[in-house]
Design an enzyme around this catalytic site. Structure first.
Site, PDB file in Angstrom:
ATOM      1  N   GLY A  14       0.825  -1.211   0.000  1.00  0.00           N
ATOM      2  CA  GLY A  14       0.000   0.000   0.000  1.00  0.00           C
ATOM      3  C   GLY A  14       0.852   1.251   0.000  1.00  0.00           C
ATOM      4  O   GLY A  14       0.583   2.217  -0.733  1.00  0.00           O
ATOM      5  N   ASP A  15       1.889   1.268   0.818  1.00  0.00           N
ATOM      6  CA  ASP A  15       2.823   2.392   0.839  1.00  0.00           C
ATOM      7  C   ASP A  15       3.599   2.494  -0.470  1.00  0.00           C
ATOM      8  O   ASP A  15       3.757   3.584  -1.040  1.00  0.00           O
ATOM      9  CB  ASP A  15       3.817   2.224   1.986  1.00  0.00           C
TER      10      ASP A  15
END
Length: 412
Positions: free
Chosen positions: A182-183
């Site tokens: 996600g990052d």
């Protein structure tokens, strides 16, 4: 504005040489965005609170020199940057940020939406100070929408973006992807958006807000899951190490570990049959086309057992040597294997960066290879506040007395 307009502010060669970036971000998604820009020559100034710096300065692993320690995590995501301290809770700190933003090209932050505006240094305020500023904001759910104020981490994005639900063994619970995807997805979309906005600003003098959400970024990485649902109503399910419908395209055991085998096209299937000594299988009327082999029953009954037999008695090294240059067949490697692989070194994907007082730290390199303006990955991550006086003097035009006053007021 460019770095060469500010005597005393270091300028690096590269595709982004002369671009000045204020990096107010913390942890990973924002800092990695800044690191990529720095690798390619941008003058990236990391701005940290002197009493609450980036928390990753305390993340393991640690490189130690006597009683001092350096976070390898921080070093990897902040290489090549300058660093200053500013306390934005103080009026003097906010004024200093505005003065820096007035002469910068890009600002990157990854606070919860509304945080910068509450401090009085949000996009609208800084756009008035510098209309050409590219303001990149990375957040969990984005700057708009009913969920924008929710706190978020990487796993938030994996869960809310659907990725977690797609990962895991059939019949088992959802499984988190084993890295902070996600990052990392948000980082890559933020870099792309920032460079798009920078090109527009350089051509027109008009900056803009670049709004990148972790959840949006994860949704965009779910391959065919969205269109499968919108077209056929199919909800992506756990498939373990298999592809939902491409076959063969999965993990198989070999004598000393596991390999990925992905010879699903007619060409690769024919080559595999020849290579493993069963050329007649390529003409078998039940499995002679890709579409037939995609059928789950046919695959389980006719194809998968054959592949398992081909691979089980051979080592991964033997299989790669035998078929790796002909078929999509790859040993599943540990990180130790990856770091020590000669192929990794050939691509400069593990580099050694010298940190004064600590020595070299090995970390991943830069995957973007430019032939004319290559990345410079050899500059270390800075110690907290090291460049405060230089940056405030060169970029904001502050004299020593003003800088001393900021220090006395606790703003730096």
């Amino acid at each position: 504005m460019t770095a060469d307009m500010f005597p005393g502010l270091p300028e690096q060669p590269g595709a982004l040489s002369g671009v000045v970036v204020l990096d107010l971000s913390r942890v990973l998604a924002g800092p990695y965005c800044g690191q990529i820009l720095a690798d390619f020559g941008a003058t990236v100034i990391k701005v940290e609170n002197p009493r609450d710096p980036d928390v990753t300065r305390g993340f393991p692993p640690y490189v130690r020199a006597g009683e001092r320690e350096l976070s390898g995590y921080y070093a990897q995501y902040n290489r090549g940057k300058l660093t200053i301290t500013l306390d934005l809770s103080t009026e003097a700190g906010r004024t200093a940020l505005k003065d820096l933003a007035a002469r910068a090209d890009i600002l990157v932050e990854n606070f919860r939406p509304g945080t910068m505006a509450k401090l009085g240094v949000g996009y609208e305020t800084l756009a008035e100070v510098n209309p050409r500023l590219v303001y990149t904001a990375i957040s969990g759910y984005g700057q708009t929408g009913s969920r924008s104020r929710r706190p978020a981490f990487d796993s938030t994005a994996q869960a809310a973006g659907g990725l977690w639900s797609m990962n895991g063994d059939p019949g088992g619970p959802p499984v988190r992807v084993g890295t902070v995807l996600g990052d990392l997805a948000a980082t890559l979309f933020a870099v792309t958006g920032t460079l798009l906005a920078l090109r527009h600003a350089e051509g027109t003098g008009q900056g803009q807000l670049v709004d990148v959400a972790q959840v949006d970024s994860v949704i965009a990485l779910t391959e065919n899951a969205v269109v499968n649902y919108t077209v056929d109503g199919d909800v992506a399910r756990h498939t373990g190490n298999r592809h939902p419908w491409v076959r063969p395209y999965e993990l198989f055991p070999c004598r000393d570990g596991h390999v990925f085998f992905g010879a699903y096209t007619d060409k690769f299937w024919r080559l595999a049959c020849e290579l493993f000594g069963e050329p007649g299988l390529a003409a078998d009327p039940e499995i002679d086309t890709m579409r037939k082999r995609f059928d789950e029953d046919v695959y389980e009954r006719r194809v998968r057992p054959v592949i398992a037999r081909w691979l089980a008695g051979r080592t991964g090294e033997e299989l790669e040597r035998m078929a790796g240059e002909v078929l999509p067949l790859t040993v599943v490697k540990s990180i130790k294997d990856v770091v020590e692989d000669p192929g990794t070194a050939e691509r400069d994907m593990v580099v050694s960066v010298d940190h004064p007082g600590f020595g070299p730290v090995r970390m991943f390199g830069q995957p973007i290879k430019l032939s004319a303006t290559p990345a410079d990955v050899g500059r270390p991550a800075p110690e907290l506040g090291r460049d405060t006086e230089v940056v405030l003097g060169a970029l904001a035009g502050y004299d020593p007395d003003k800088i001393a006053a900021l220090r006395a007021a606790g703003a730096i």
